[in-house]
Design an enzyme around this catalytic site. Sequence first.
Site, mmCIF file in Angstrom:
data_model
loop_
_atom_site.group_PDB
_atom_site.id
_atom_site.type_symbol
_atom_site.label_atom_id
_atom_site.label_comp_id
_atom_site.label_asym_id
_atom_site.label_seq_id
_atom_site.Cartn_x
_atom_site.Cartn_y
_atom_site.Cartn_z
ATOM 1 C CG HIS B 58 22.454 -17.475 -34.117
ATOM 2 N ND1 HIS B 58 21.640 -16.676 -34.453
ATOM 3 C CD2 HIS B 58 21.995 -18.710 -33.549
ATOM 4 C CE1 HIS B 58 19.946 -17.429 -33.394
ATOM 5 N NE2 HIS B 58 20.884 -18.480 -33.215
ATOM 6 C CG HIS B 220 16.339 -18.881 -31.182
ATOM 7 N ND1 HIS B 220 17.049 -18.751 -29.973
ATOM 8 C CD2 HIS B 220 18.053 -19.491 -32.191
ATOM 9 C CE1 HIS B 220 18.306 -19.459 -29.913
ATOM 10 N NE2 HIS B 220 18.402 -19.579 -31.274
#
Lengths: 333, 333
Positions: B58, B220
């Site tokens: 991320h 995700h």
Amino acid sequence: MKKILNDPEAYVDETLAGLCAAHPETYRLVGEEGRAVARTTPGRDGKVGIVSGGGSGHLPVFTGYVGAGLLDACAIGDVFASPTSEQMADAIRVADRGAGVLRLYGNYGGDVMNFDMAGDLVEIEDIETTTVLLADDVASAPPEEAEKRRGVAGMVYAFKIAGAAAEAGLDLAGVTRVAQKTADACRSVGAALSSCTVPQAGKPTFEIGEDEMEMGMGIHGEPGVWRDTLRPADAIAEEMLDRLLADIEIGGGDRVSVLVNSLGATPHEELYILYRNVHARLKAAGAEVVMPLVGRYATSMEMTGVSFTLCKLDAELEGYLKAPCDCAFWIVK
Amino acid sequence: MKKILNDPEAYVDETLAGLCAAHPETYRLVGEEGRAVARTTPGRDGKVGIVSGGGSGHLPVFTGYVGAGLLDACAIGDVFASPTSEQMADAIRVADRGAGVLRLYGNYGGDVMNFDMAGDLVEIEDIETTTVLLADDVASAPPEEAEKRRGVAGMVYAFKIAGAAAEAGLDLAGVTRVAQKTADACRSVGAALSSCTVPQAGKPTFEIGEDEMEMGMGIHGEPGVWRDTLRPADAIAEEMLDRLLADIEIGGGDRVSVLVNSLGATPHEELYILYRNVHARLKAAGAEVVMPLVGRYATSMEMTGVSFTLCKLDAELEGYLKAPCDCAFWIVK
């Protein structure tokens, strides 16, 4: 077409509208056609102006680098298309603070033709201009034809270093000399794993297999030097650095900055995996890496891939590289 | 798999090695397992520490936000996987400057369980800790179950604002109060156009048609609220802002920051096309947009898509948002 847009014809104008709405303290649209961007707070009177320009689709290149210690103005074409000479003249006029203007941009035929014409247009208005072209892509022509090479991410260093020289008060000849020295000190090479899509075309510029990569590809999809199965990160890093070091000598005691640049989709994680290899190798060669840049500094929209740029520094270039600058994409304190 | 990597098992460790090699003035690896990153120059004695942590993939979240005026340390799991409680305890220990440590992270089951255990581990070492969870994703649960929501890009605001509060000298209760107020002031929503590929899985997390998008998808790949044909940018922006404004009131006289965030592949050009719409609409509603953020602040590697975050400000939050900070991904002067 996995792009978030409205009318493809409006892609560039809507991008510029958003850029200026988000960062009004940095960017303002100028020119009758709204295709030049200038610093909101102009450089001081008597500062040499620096302009760039070229096709859209490469943010932060070119427009994003308008700011203090960087560019004074920029002309913006459609995606992957040159601005017009009149748009370039708009950029030159707004950048002029009475000390002349350096045209600093990449070596592409349309841009060269139009920037030359723009120089003629402003010459009759008594604005003196000079030109420095970036031609740093070693994969685009052999060393004996280096003047034919395309300009790619090396311009990031040229904008930064020439911008600092102008802020430091050098005259037009001095800023031009420093910019040319930077251009001569930069070498780049890219590798693409996927195409991007030009909005007005509506489909990828080229096809490439799910397991393939292309070494040496240009930022508009210009053909590279080989296409083959995707290799591991370390093999990619080693070949790319080999190609640069074959073209510029970097050895013990040298000081060099390196830009590991995403062409768009390749994430920061993978840039750092590559940087780790490059850093270790330059260090093992006895070179000192100065102010490495890892990120998205010169893109092709959503293209997957990377480029490496080396900028070999002397004390003058290093000083300007480390000088303060401020735009929405790059702050050096 | 269009990813640039070596051994998938080494993806995270090689990323961290490159991050620390590129920015040694900012980041250093700590902890026995090399899975915590701390500020190279620690905060002053007596400053409240702030730690975060979570899965990799991320960047800049989470590790990238370690720096002055931001996080003191961060624990790093594998891609999309929680760090261990011991790794989190490493981060807490190094962040402790004698005034206690705030655990500030996103609401995911594994992270909550492990950070709770890490708090127990350091409690016996007399390190006081508090917790603030980000749960800003409005698409992940309805308002009446807001405590079940996932934490996404709102944590960028929480890191920045709580980090400034700690630098300003607030005590642990004070920093915790400011962080909770920020978490309460943030709402986010995302939309995905493509999956990303987890290195160890070697194939995309989910399939999605070439002409499809999914509104409300998690970072995700958690399922969203609808999947349908890709819409124009303005329609996407309007629905995403509608979803946020249905959950938090923003009107005349309000001051709000907005983050238009790329999930990875979506280029800056398209973020600005979206921002242009959001800015015009918030302005038309009489709100003042303060320090908008447009870029890649919280990604899912090479996922194509965007998220919007609103952070409604009062004078205290605005002051801390605008305070200086310094990391490799975000400098505020």
